[in-house]
Scaffold this motif. Structure first.
Motif: not given
Length: 617
Positions: A50-56, A64-67, A73-78, A83-94
């Motif tokens: 629930q905490l992760l869902s409140c973050l961008n 999610s990378s802290t432990c 848990l950060g990879a949970s499908q829910c 996904l809103d990628l407008r604010a990010h540089k979204f390319d093939t690598t990402m």
């Protein structure tokens, strides 16, 4: 901070009931003050999710990378259904790095042709909704490949900017590849010929919402073949043959909502549509010059149907959709959202109206037509504020952008219409915008901050923003890792810093440090954010105490760096003005010495005196 992952232990209590507990030896020794520290690794899994869902998405990935446990848990499908990628540089690598998490991705928002090229690498085979903006360079080939890889798409929206390189070939590809399509809205297509529309009619039996907005040519007769359509918009589309429309569209058996806003339709054609189309319930015809110039337009017989036009009371018309109209009026959208109405048809109509009204109001605000002042004061401002409370993200953003746009009457001289500003304040717009700025959705943050920045040119608004805690909110947003959000927040601080009474508050909120950091963070590729940050620092530097804050925060070095290396004239002008204001306090502090001692400062300023731009000189 304790980073140890605590191991869950199953204990049997009374009656054989199984419970989860944590053994004492699983907790690290936190020292003598350990009892006062909360062990964040002990949070239940659902709480963490629930905490992760409140973050961008950026913050979600960082946390999610802290432990190891939180990474799982950060990879949970829910967490990855949209996904809103407008604010990010979204390319093939990402895209490749995200692919493992996108198996159940259903909603995707992107920006620009480069992002579109990378979408197929997400491998989101369950994608249902696709929305993109800044698609001027998006080609038929790219769109066709995306469509072919996502055959269960139900909604495709590209706009509101023009899709100049998309043709009927891509529309046919959509028809052939997406048989489950329910909504299609495309903006700025040059020609939408009959063969493309007929392909949609033949292969997409569930298509209920169609929008060809701001197109040059759309085949009216072919649109009459999409018998499944319930909501149709041709807003802003030119060269419509209304005589053909009135003869054919009334045969559409399920059509209940029609949007002809910003077209050249006249009162005769409006009357024909209202009288002949039996299923039609709502006709939106806002900003239709020919209709509005016709003095007989206000006497059109609606035959019990809703006509939303410049000369109608839109809120009252919408209230007539409800059985109980006593509680509606200007709160009609809010009352509808809060109601427990189970009328599916009504909910579909209101949801559609939110979308098409937000689009038309934004386009109208951008064109700023004459003789619209009365509409904005009496209805337009209230409509935009009401739409900003929608549950639809794109509606909220368009309404906030429309609000930021319609108050400006002269962008060059930063002039705003006082009457329109007062209309926004009267309806509680400042508090509403500040609440939206605190949203976790960065797109909405950016547009709401833009509206606050534009409105804050007015001294009364600036005072209201400060009293509502807006300075602290904007100072915090200026630290955002999202350039668009930081840019608009800096713009708000720039306008607020004009008032002498707000300078100290900006400094106390940490605004000076945030603005200086912005210059270093976006030293390249961010002309807009640099100009706004330098402009705000220039205003703050005019105050003796704030000028010391600027110097302490490293502002002299940052501003000299801009003066030396930035080629954008707006940034040069504001940097030079800021340095001038810093150097003006020679009798009360040593900032003038600090400027003179900064390596390259004098050379850069001398060079700027030769600029062809008068403001820079």
């Amino acid at each position: 901070m304790n980073r140890r992952v605590r191991r869950k232990v199953v204990n049997k209590g009374k009656d054989g009931v199984v419970s989860l507990s944590y053994p004492e030896n699983a907790v690290e020794d936190l020292g003598p003050e350990g009892n006062g520290v909360v062990d964040w690794t002990s949070l239940p899994d659902d709480t963490v999710i629930q905490l992760l869902s409140c973050l961008n998405y950026r913050d979600r990935a960082s946390l999610s990378s802290t432990c190891r446990a939180w990474r799982v848990l950060g990879a949970s499908q829910c967490l990855w259904s949209s996904l809103d990628l407008r604010a990010h540089k979204f390319d093939t690598t990402m895209a490749t790095s995200l692919a493992s998490r996108c198996a159940n991705l259903r909603e995707l928002r992107f920006r620009g042709a480069e992002s579109a090229d990378a979408i197929i690498h997400l491998q989101a085979k369950n994608l249902c909704e696709l929305s993109g903006d800044y698609c001027r360079k998006l080609t038929d080939a790219t769109l066709s490949v995306i469509i072919a890889r996502h055959e269960i798409l139900e909604s495709i929206q590209l706009g509101p900017d023009f899709c100049e390189r998309i043709t009927g070939d891509a529309i046919k590809a959509i028809a052939f590849c997406c048989p489950k399509l329910k909504k299609l809205r495309l903006s700025g297509i040059k020609d939408v010929f009959a063969n493309a529309i007929n392909a949609l009619a033949k292969h997409c039996p569930n298509l209920v919402d169609v929008g060809f907005l701001d197109c040059l040519n759309v085949d009216e007769a072919a649109l009459g073949n999409i018998l499944s359509v319930r909501f149709l918009s041709v807003a802003g589309t030119s060269n419509m043959k209304w005589s053909v429309v009135s003869q054919l569209w009334h045969k559409l058996p399920k059509l209940i909502g029609l949007d002809v806003s910003r077209t050249d339709i006249d009162s005769t054609d409006v009357s024909r549509l209202l009288l002949s189309c039996q299923s039609l319930k709502v006709l939106c015809a806002l900003n239709c010059p020919v209709l509005e110039e016709d003095t007989s337009g206000s006497t059109i017989t609606t035959k019990g149907k809703l006509l939303l036009s410049l000369f109608s009371n839109i809120f009252r018309e919408l209230s007539s959709l409800f059985v109980d109209i006593t509680k509606n009026g200007r709160n009609v959208f809010l009352d509808w959202r809060c109601s427990k109405n189970k009328d599916k048809n009504l909910n579909e109509i209101m949801t559609w109206l939110e979308g098409i009204l937000s689009h038309t109001l934004l386009r109208t605000a951008e064109s700023n037509p004459q003789d619209f002042d009365d509409f904005w004061l009496k209805q337009g401002a209230s409509l935009l504020l009401s739409l900003m409370q929608s549950s639809q993200e794109d509606v909220q953003e368009r309404a906030a952008t429309g609000l930021a746009t319609f108050v400006v009457i002269d962008d060059e001289n930063a002039s705003i219409d006082c009457g329109r500003v007062e209309a926004v304040m009267r309806d509680g717009g400042i508090r509403l915008l500040l609440n939206l700025v605190k949203s976790r959705r960065e797109g909405l943050q950016s547009e709401a901050a833009k509206a606050i920045a534009n409105l804050s040119v007015n001294a009364n608004v600036a005072k209201a923003v400060a009293e509502e805690g807006g300075i602290n909110i904007l100072a915090e947003l200026a630290r955002s890792m999202n350039r668009m959000v930081a840019e608009e927040a800096a713009g708000g601080l720039w306008n607020l810093s004009v008032g002498e009474e707000h300078k100290a508050a900006i400094a106390e909120a940490g605004g000076v440090k945030a603005l200086v950091d912005l210059i270093f963070k976006w030293s390249s590729g961010g002309d807009g954010v640099l100009e706004r940050a330098a402009g705000a620092l220039a205003n703050l530097a005019a105050d003796d105490k704030c000028s010391m804050e600027v110097a302490i925060a490293g502002g002299v070095h940052a501003l000299v760096m801009l003066a030396r290396s930035c080629k954008f004239e707006g940034v040069q002008e504001q940097a030079a003005r800021a340095l001038a204001n810093l150097a003006a306090h020679g009798d009360s502090n040593s900032n003038n010495v600090a400027v003179g001692r900064e390596a390259g400062a004098l050379e850069a300023l001398v060079q700027l005196t030769r600029s062809p731009h008068e403001g820079v000189r």
